[in-house]
Design a protein around this motif. Structure first.
Motif, PDB file in Angstrom:
ATOM      1  N   THR A   1      73.426  81.737   9.736  1.00  0.00           N
ATOM      2  CA  THR A   1      74.192  80.567   9.298  1.00  0.00           C
ATOM      3  C   THR A   1      75.349  80.984   8.393  1.00  0.00           C
ATOM      4  O   THR A   1      76.449  80.457   8.512  1.00  0.00           O
ATOM      5  CB  THR A   1      73.316  79.515   8.583  1.00  0.00           C
ATOM      6  OG1 THR A   1      72.678  80.107   7.462  1.00  0.00           O
ATOM      7  CG2 THR A   1      72.283  78.916   9.525  1.00  0.00           C
ATOM      8  N   LYS A   2      75.115  81.942   7.513  1.00  0.00           N
ATOM      9  CA  LYS A   2      76.186  82.420   6.634  1.00  0.00           C
ATOM     10  C   LYS A   2      77.301  83.093   7.423  1.00  0.00           C
ATOM     11  O   LYS A   2      78.452  83.095   7.007  1.00  0.00           O
ATOM     12  CB  LYS A   2      75.631  83.385   5.583  1.00  0.00           C
ATOM     13  CG  LYS A   2      74.865  82.676   4.486  1.00  0.00           C
ATOM     14  CD  LYS A   2      74.372  83.653   3.440  1.00  0.00           C
ATOM     15  CE  LYS A   2      73.679  82.908   2.306  1.00  0.00           C
ATOM     16  NZ  LYS A   2      73.150  83.825   1.291  1.00  0.00           N
ATOM     17  N   ALA A   3      76.960  83.649   8.582  1.00  0.00           N
ATOM     18  CA  ALA A   3      77.949  84.293   9.444  1.00  0.00           C
ATOM     19  C   ALA A   3      78.691  83.276  10.313  1.00  0.00           C
ATOM     20  O   ALA A   3      79.542  83.650  11.115  1.00  0.00           O
ATOM     21  CB  ALA A   3      77.273  85.341  10.323  1.00  0.00           C
ATOM     22  N   GLY A   4      78.335  81.999  10.159  1.00  0.00           N
ATOM     23  CA  GLY A   4      79.023  80.948  10.904  1.00  0.00           C
ATOM     24  C   GLY A   4      78.426  80.614  12.256  1.00  0.00           C
ATOM     25  O   GLY A   4      79.007  79.846  13.020  1.00  0.00           O
ATOM     26  N   ARG A   5      77.265  81.165  12.546  1.00  0.00           N
ATOM     27  CA  ARG A   5      76.605  80.853  13.814  1.00  0.00           C
ATOM     28  C   ARG A   5      75.894  79.508  13.711  1.00  0.00           C
ATOM     29  O   ARG A   5      75.396  79.144  12.653  1.00  0.00           O
ATOM     30  CB  ARG A   5      75.607  81.948  14.171  1.00  0.00           C
ATOM     31  CG  ARG A   5      76.292  83.278  14.504  1.00  0.00           C
ATOM     32  CD  ARG A   5      75.359  84.449  14.438  1.00  0.00           C
ATOM     33  NE  ARG A   5      74.541  84.619  15.619  1.00  0.00           N
ATOM     34  CZ  ARG A   5      73.812  85.723  15.837  1.00  0.00           C
ATOM     35  NH1 ARG A   5      73.814  86.725  14.972  1.00  0.00           N
ATOM     36  NH2 ARG A   5      73.072  85.811  16.923  1.00  0.00           N
ATOM     37  N   SER A   6      75.854  78.771  14.810  1.00  0.00           N
ATOM     38  CA  SER A   6      75.074  77.541  14.887  1.00  0.00           C
ATOM     39  C   SER A   6      73.620  77.936  15.097  1.00  0.00           C
ATOM     40  O   SER A   6      73.315  78.754  15.975  1.00  0.00           O
ATOM     41  CB  SER A   6      75.550  76.680  16.056  1.00  0.00           C
ATOM     42  OG  SER A   6      76.898  76.327  15.872  1.00  0.00           O
ATOM     43  N   VAL A   7      72.721  77.354  14.301  1.00  0.00           N
ATOM     44  CA  VAL A   7      71.337  77.831  14.280  1.00  0.00           C
ATOM     45  C   VAL A   7      70.352  76.664  14.273  1.00  0.00           C
ATOM     46  O   VAL A   7      70.580  75.642  13.633  1.00  0.00           O
ATOM     47  CB  VAL A   7      71.095  78.716  13.024  1.00  0.00           C
ATOM     48  CG1 VAL A   7      69.646  79.153  12.924  1.00  0.00           C
ATOM     49  CG2 VAL A   7      72.012  79.927  13.041  1.00  0.00           C
ATOM     50  N   ALA A   8      69.236  76.874  14.974  1.00  0.00           N
ATOM     51  CA  ALA A   8      68.101  75.954  14.920  1.00  0.00           C
ATOM     52  C   ALA A   8      66.868  76.749  14.513  1.00  0.00           C
ATOM     53  O   ALA A   8      66.765  77.945  14.786  1.00  0.00           O
ATOM     54  CB  ALA A   8      67.867  75.289  16.269  1.00  0.00           C
ATOM     55  N   LEU A   9      65.946  76.058  13.872  1.00  0.00           N
ATOM     56  CA  LEU A   9      64.681  76.657  13.475  1.00  0.00           C
ATOM     57  C   LEU A   9      63.556  75.863  14.120  1.00  0.00           C
ATOM     58  O   LEU A   9      63.485  74.643  13.974  1.00  0.00           O
ATOM     59  CB  LEU A   9      64.527  76.647  11.950  1.00  0.00           C
ATOM     60  CG  LEU A   9      63.278  77.329  11.399  1.00  0.00           C
ATOM     61  CD1 LEU A   9      63.322  78.836  11.667  1.00  0.00           C
ATOM     62  CD2 LEU A   9      63.151  77.063   9.903  1.00  0.00           C
ATOM     63  N   ALA A  10      62.691  76.563  14.836  1.00  0.00           N
ATOM     64  CA  ALA A  10      61.513  75.946  15.445  1.00  0.00           C
ATOM     65  C   ALA A  10      60.293  76.377  14.632  1.00  0.00           C
ATOM     66  O   ALA A  10      60.150  77.557  14.309  1.00  0.00           O
ATOM     67  CB  ALA A  10      61.369  76.401  16.893  1.00  0.00           C
TER      68      ALA A  10
ATOM     69  N   VAL B   1      49.885  77.474  12.702  1.00  0.00           N
ATOM     70  CA  VAL B   1      50.800  76.525  12.071  1.00  0.00           C
ATOM     71  C   VAL B   1      51.668  77.287  11.074  1.00  0.00           C
ATOM     72  O   VAL B   1      51.183  78.160  10.350  1.00  0.00           O
ATOM     73  CB  VAL B   1      50.006  75.401  11.363  1.00  0.00           C
ATOM     74  CG1 VAL B   1      50.918  74.560  10.482  1.00  0.00           C
ATOM     75  CG2 VAL B   1      49.296  74.526  12.394  1.00  0.00           C
ATOM     76  N   GLY B   2      52.951  76.958  11.057  1.00  0.00           N
ATOM     77  CA  GLY B   2      53.883  77.622  10.160  1.00  0.00           C
ATOM     78  C   GLY B   2      54.658  78.754  10.803  1.00  0.00           C
ATOM     79  O   GLY B   2      55.595  79.278  10.212  1.00  0.00           O
ATOM     80  N   SER B   3      54.284  79.148  12.012  1.00  0.00           N
ATOM     81  CA  SER B   3      55.018  80.201  12.711  1.00  0.00           C
ATOM     82  C   SER B   3      56.418  79.711  13.059  1.00  0.00           C
ATOM     83  O   SER B   3      56.616  78.534  13.362  1.00  0.00           O
ATOM     84  CB  SER B   3      54.286  80.612  13.992  1.00  0.00           C
ATOM     85  OG  SER B   3      53.031  81.159  13.678  1.00  0.00           O
ATOM     86  N   HIS B   4      57.400  80.626  13.010  1.00  0.00           N
ATOM     87  CA  HIS B   4      58.801  80.252  13.206  1.00  0.00           C
ATOM     88  C   HIS B   4      59.461  81.017  14.342  1.00  0.00           C
ATOM     89  O   HIS B   4      59.100  82.156  14.641  1.00  0.00           O
ATOM     90  CB  HIS B   4      59.619  80.559  11.944  1.00  0.00           C
ATOM     91  CG  HIS B   4      59.226  79.787  10.742  1.00  0.00           C
ATOM     92  ND1 HIS B   4      59.409  78.431  10.623  1.00  0.00           N
ATOM     93  CD2 HIS B   4      58.652  80.189   9.591  1.00  0.00           C
ATOM     94  CE1 HIS B   4      58.977  78.034   9.446  1.00  0.00           C
ATOM     95  NE2 HIS B   4      58.498  79.087   8.797  1.00  0.00           N
ATOM     96  N   LEU B   5      60.480  80.360  14.893  1.00  0.00           N
ATOM     97  CA  LEU B   5      61.387  80.958  15.865  1.00  0.00           C
ATOM     98  C   LEU B   5      62.779  80.480  15.475  1.00  0.00           C
ATOM     99  O   LEU B   5      62.997  79.272  15.329  1.00  0.00           O
ATOM    100  CB  LEU B   5      61.040  80.474  17.274  1.00  0.00           C
ATOM    101  CG  LEU B   5      61.881  80.952  18.447  1.00  0.00           C
ATOM    102  CD1 LEU B   5      61.668  82.450  18.688  1.00  0.00           C
ATOM    103  CD2 LEU B   5      61.510  80.184  19.713  1.00  0.00           C
ATOM    104  N   VAL B   6      63.714  81.412  15.228  1.00  0.00           N
ATOM    105  CA  VAL B   6      65.089  81.042  14.914  1.00  0.00           C
ATOM    106  C   VAL B   6      65.928  81.291  16.166  1.00  0.00           C
ATOM    107  O   VAL B   6      65.734  82.296  16.861  1.00  0.00           O
ATOM    108  CB  VAL B   6      65.634  81.813  13.681  1.00  0.00           C
ATOM    109  CG1 VAL B   6      65.638  83.309  13.880  1.00  0.00           C
ATOM    110  CG2 VAL B   6      67.031  81.326  13.308  1.00  0.00           C
ATOM    111  N   ILE B   7      66.819  80.354  16.467  1.00  0.00           N
ATOM    112  CA  ILE B   7      67.609  80.389  17.688  1.00  0.00           C
ATOM    113  C   ILE B   7      69.059  80.096  17.336  1.00  0.00           C
ATOM    114  O   ILE B   7      69.330  79.206  16.524  1.00  0.00           O
ATOM    115  CB  ILE B   7      67.125  79.314  18.696  1.00  0.00           C
ATOM    116  CG1 ILE B   7      65.622  79.417  18.933  1.00  0.00           C
ATOM    117  CG2 ILE B   7      67.903  79.414  20.008  1.00  0.00           C
ATOM    118  CD1 ILE B   7      64.790  78.458  18.129  1.00  0.00           C
ATOM    119  N   ASP B   8      70.002  80.822  17.964  1.00  0.00           N
ATOM    120  CA  ASP B   8      71.404  80.468  17.754  1.00  0.00           C
ATOM    121  C   ASP B   8      71.941  79.720  18.970  1.00  0.00           C
ATOM    122  O   ASP B   8      71.240  79.555  19.974  1.00  0.00           O
ATOM    123  CB  ASP B   8      72.260  81.693  17.395  1.00  0.00           C
ATOM    124  CG  ASP B   8      72.569  82.628  18.552  1.00  0.00           C
ATOM    125  OD1 ASP B   8      72.213  82.339  19.715  1.00  0.00           O
ATOM    126  OD2 ASP B   8      73.206  83.670  18.288  1.00  0.00           O
ATOM    127  N   GLY B   9      73.169  79.247  18.867  1.00  0.00           N
ATOM    128  CA  GLY B   9      73.764  78.420  19.911  1.00  0.00           C
ATOM    129  C   GLY B   9      73.956  79.110  21.246  1.00  0.00           C
ATOM    130  O   GLY B   9      74.165  78.455  22.269  1.00  0.00           O
TER     131      GLY B   9
END
Length: 112
Positions: A16-25, A38-46
């Protein structure tokens, strides 16, 4: 090796700081035999790049597709995958359990 939550959240922040569009699952609920807790994460960019895991690989593709839509329209979604759902077999969650995954768009400063 599965990345740690710290690695995943640090990556989300860096993207996000680099300007990428990001979602968190995030896995918000499991039932029965679930591959990730529960609580496991996956980060995804655009562009569909991702790090982490919400299912040990069996539904990541579907979550990434939904996350790209979340990034585009800004509307968070709760996804559910389970053995009783025809989609579960299609995307590979045939372990007999059920998971719910919350997918949200994030921006710089919102990753904790």
């Amino acid at each position: 090796m599965i990345s740690t939550d710290t690695d995943i959240l640090s990556t989300a922040e860096a993207w996000t700081k680099a300007g990428r569009s990001v979602a968190l699952a995030t896995v918000i609920e499991t039932w029965g035999s679930a591959p990730r807790p529960v609580g496991s994460h996956l980060v995804i960019d655009g562009e569909g790049n991702f790090l982490g895991s919400v299912s040990g690989g069996c539904v990541e593709g579907a979550v990434v597709e939904e996350a790209v839509d979340v990034i585009a329209d800004g509307t968070a979604r709760t996804l559910e995958f389970g053995v009783a759902d025809e989609t579960a077999w299609k995307v590979g969650l045939s372990c007999g359990g059920r998971i719910r995954v919350y997918v949200e768009r994030i921006s710089a400063g919102t990753v904790n």
